[in-house]
Design an enzyme around this catalytic site. Sequence first.
Site, short mmCIF file in Angstrom:
data_model
loop_
_atom_site.label_atom_id
_atom_site.label_comp_id
_atom_site.label_asym_id
_atom_site.label_seq_id
_atom_site.Cartn_x
_atom_site.Cartn_y
_atom_site.Cartn_z
N HIS A 57 3.76 -3.71 -6.76
CA HIS A 57 4.83 -2.71 -6.84
C HIS A 57 5.95 -3.18 -7.77
O HIS A 57 7.05 -2.64 -7.72
CB HIS A 57 5.42 -2.44 -5.46
CG HIS A 57 4.41 -2.10 -4.42
ND1 HIS A 57 3.59 -1.01 -4.52
CD2 HIS A 57 4.07 -2.71 -3.25
CE1 HIS A 57 2.79 -0.96 -3.45
NE2 HIS A 57 3.07 -1.98 -2.67
N HIS A 219 -0.01 2.89 -2.79
CA HIS A 219 -1.13 1.95 -2.66
C HIS A 219 -2.43 2.54 -3.19
O HIS A 219 -3.52 2.15 -2.76
CB HIS A 219 -1.29 1.50 -1.21
CG HIS A 219 -0.10 0.72 -0.73
ND1 HIS A 219 0.96 1.32 -0.09
CD2 HIS A 219 0.21 -0.59 -0.84
CE1 HIS A 219 1.87 0.41 0.18
NE2 HIS A 219 1.44 -0.76 -0.27
#
Lengths: 330, 209
Positions: A57, A219
Amino acid sequence: MGGHVMNARENLVRQALEGLEVSDGDLVRLHRDPDFVTRADPARDKVALVSGGGSGHEPLHTGFVGRGMLDAAVPGDVFASPNALQVRAAIEAADTGRGTVLVIKNYTGDVLNFNIAADLLSKTHTVETVLVDDDLATRSEDEGGPGRRGTAAVVVTEKVCGAAAEAGAPVERVRDLGREVVSRSATLGMSFQAPVNPLTGLRSFELEEGEIEFGVGIHGERGIETRPAAEAADLVESLTSPLVESLGLGRGAPVLAVVNGLGATHGLELSVAALELRRCLEGQGLRLERTLVGPYVTSLDMKGVSITLTALNDELAELWDAPVLTTALR
Amino acid sequence: MTDTGDAARLSGPDTKAWFLAFADRISRGADDLTDLDRRAGDGDFGWNIDTSLGRARSALDGIDAAHPAEVFKTVSDTFLASGGTSGPLFGLWFGRVAHGPEAPWTVADLASVFDTATAAVQRLGGAQVGQKTMVDAMVPAVQALAGSATDGWREALGEAAEAAHAGAESTGGMVARKGRASYLGERAADVVDPGALSIAWFFASAADV
């Protein structure tokens, strides 16, 4: 390993952390075994702010370590929670005796490991938690279910809490401000193309030409609906209107927005999204008072964008405007 | 300095021997645990706990074992370093037990430390008795320790082991609501929870000290 800058898979995250010290060693320091990142020049007398979560991320969370934001960030493997030993070591390193606030994105593994670390330190440390669960695409009403996912509102939370901690606020106040940000924030994301996980080489889902995935997380999981592609104005409107409704924003309400690139969407396009977002908000009588535009909470190399709205007040705006010096935000 | 303890007080070296016996028990039973987990979960339980205890065995080699708290802390850290859900929860349980006195432990100390540790697992794991988890063995063991009339730690831990075993066996008739087994629901109802069985083996291993 075609298409990815990496050596052995098991070294990917550690080597990325070592690289962060190369590029930004004046701001951050890597601690090894267990692995976590702290400020190169640690604060001495303030509430500590610690966050973390799976890698993939970036720049979240290591990119937000520095004056005015985090004291420590704890990275897990790609899309996997850090373990409780890492979190405990980070709290022990960051705590100056004024207590620690943990900012946790709402995922089962993160929640478990961060809370275990906090619990095991309860004899010696004051540790408070802020759970970020802003993703409107996931349900919050299921009794006993996992609740909403935590996504880009985590950046607003870390900025506001970081500024408050830097200004000398006590640990309960930093915690309460974080919880207030979460309660005033909502996020929706969409994807043009799913990410490829460098560890497996697999794209996490496929879309046909002319399709987009609406309501994605960070995700690589599918969203809530596959929709036909649309022009920027319609895309942004479809993300923004549900946020305005869910936050109950009335005419004249001051708003902070994060127009977040999910990894592979270009800054050129994010700027178009920002323009359309302002048009959309003003069309509903809202005041876009602060914006943050860029890839801040990514999902590897996903093509797509998320929009986060936070209902502002004077105090939150002031904390948002406070000085910050991190690798990703300054 | 290491206090060697006695029949009434569990010492650090006793605790170390207890964990080494537990590690042996898990090694012998790892395939059985994995088989239970394959039928009710994702099949990696036996391997995970065996790996954590393998690391614990090496870590215990390097400590003085001055008191039980030091031993539990060392074992806790090896579980906390693991992924998944069971490993961190075992780590929490042992880690909370390690908050006990830094001296040999009486039966009252054992009852107290396992009580607070089990409460922490219930709170953070979100599981209650009857949901087919390790908690189904922990809670009866805690009750046995609290209600034990004996002054000897061996006898008290033996009573805890019996209670934990009965609790673990009872999971063989439960439908899971937490953890991996909850995805299978009724289909895994007759399978004993491997986490609960491991807790029973843990208390039973004290008899080998």
